[in-house]
Design a protein around this motif. Sequence first.
Motif, PDB file in Angstrom:
ATOM      1  N   VAL A  10     110.690 -67.180 -13.673  1.00 27.21           N
ATOM      2  CA  VAL A  10     110.337 -66.861 -14.572  1.00 27.21           C
ATOM      3  C   VAL A  10     109.497 -68.114 -15.311  1.00 27.21           C
ATOM      4  O   VAL A  10     109.038 -69.225 -14.383  1.00 27.21           O
ATOM      5  N   GLN A  11     108.379 -67.887 -15.954  1.00 32.92           N
ATOM      6  CA  GLN A  11     107.281 -68.270 -15.888  1.00 32.92           C
ATOM      7  C   GLN A  11     106.879 -70.245 -17.535  1.00 32.92           C
ATOM      8  O   GLN A  11     107.929 -69.133 -18.252  1.00 32.92           O
ATOM      9  N   VAL A  18     104.912 -71.592 -20.037  1.00 26.82           N
ATOM     10  CA  VAL A  18     103.768 -71.785 -20.301  1.00 26.82           C
ATOM     11  C   VAL A  18     103.282 -73.132 -20.892  1.00 26.82           C
ATOM     12  O   VAL A  18     103.355 -73.557 -22.347  1.00 26.82           O
ATOM     13  N   CYS A  53     105.532 -76.333 -24.476  1.00 27.58           N
ATOM     14  CA  CYS A  53     106.107 -75.769 -23.216  1.00 27.58           C
ATOM     15  C   CYS A  53     107.249 -74.389 -23.902  1.00 27.58           C
ATOM     16  O   CYS A  53     108.128 -74.946 -24.173  1.00 27.58           O
ATOM     17  N   PRO A  69     108.607 -70.716 -22.495  1.00 28.35           N
ATOM     18  CA  PRO A  69     109.161 -69.872 -20.958  1.00 28.35           C
ATOM     19  C   PRO A  69     108.495 -68.259 -21.093  1.00 28.35           C
ATOM     20  O   PRO A  69     108.362 -67.912 -22.189  1.00 28.35           O
ATOM     21  N   SER A  70     108.326 -67.797 -20.366  1.00 35.27           N
ATOM     22  CA  SER A  70     108.142 -65.966 -20.654  1.00 35.27           C
ATOM     23  C   SER A  70     109.505 -65.030 -20.579  1.00 35.27           C
ATOM     24  O   SER A  70     109.575 -64.055 -21.415  1.00 35.27           O
ATOM     25  N   ARG A  71     110.490 -65.687 -20.864  1.00 33.62           N
ATOM     26  CA  ARG A  71     111.604 -65.407 -21.421  1.00 33.62           C
ATOM     27  C   ARG A  71     112.762 -66.334 -21.490  1.00 33.62           C
ATOM     28  O   ARG A  71     112.396 -67.370 -21.878  1.00 33.62           O
ATOM     29  N   ASN A  72     113.315 -65.348 -22.318  1.00 30.68           N
ATOM     30  CA  ASN A  72     114.605 -66.437 -22.726  1.00 30.68           C
ATOM     31  C   ASN A  72     116.133 -66.266 -22.523  1.00 30.68           C
ATOM     32  O   ASN A  72     115.537 -66.086 -21.009  1.00 30.68           O
ATOM     33  N   THR A 106     111.324 -73.440 -26.533  1.00 28.61           N
ATOM     34  CA  THR A 106     110.201 -74.478 -26.127  1.00 28.61           C
ATOM     35  C   THR A 106     110.564 -75.854 -26.145  1.00 28.61           C
ATOM     36  O   THR A 106     110.951 -76.321 -27.365  1.00 28.61           O
ATOM     37  N   TYR A 163     112.864 -74.723 -12.656  1.00 28.47           N
ATOM     38  CA  TYR A 163     111.884 -74.391 -13.478  1.00 28.47           C
ATOM     39  C   TYR A 163     110.601 -74.691 -13.691  1.00 28.47           C
ATOM     40  O   TYR A 163     110.928 -76.045 -14.151  1.00 28.47           O
TER      41      TYR A 163
END
Length: 117
Positions: free
Chosen positions: A2-3, A5, A22, A24-27, A77, A106
Amino acid sequence: QVQLVESGGGSVQPGGSLRLSCAPSRNGFGSLIMGWYRQAPGKQRELVATISTGGTTDYADSVKGRFTISRDNAKNTVYLQMNSLKPEDTAVYYCNFRGVVVAYNYWGQGTQVTVTS
C-alpha cells in the motif's frame, strides 16, 4: 504493498494555515487508526495527531487548539487542518495507517511544511 500519498504541504507565514491530505493507493483496510507525525531537522519523529475509525482523536500538546485531524472513512482519507502555524511547526509531516485488528503499519513519503516570515 500500500502507498499513502500525502498532499497539501508548502510554505506559509506564521499565523497562516495549511491543510494536509493523505489517501491510500487502495481501500479495504478494516478498522484502523490514522495519524499524522512530523520530523524536524535533527529531531526524532513525533506524534502530531491520531484518529480512530470511530472518530476518537488524540493530539500532541503543542498543537492542541490549532490543528484538527479528520477522516473520510468511505475514502480512507485522513486530513490535518493546521491553523495559527508557528515556525516550530516546520517539519516533514508523515501520515500513518495502523491496523487495529489486523497488524499493519503504513507510512506516507512525507510532505514538507515550512513556516517562515
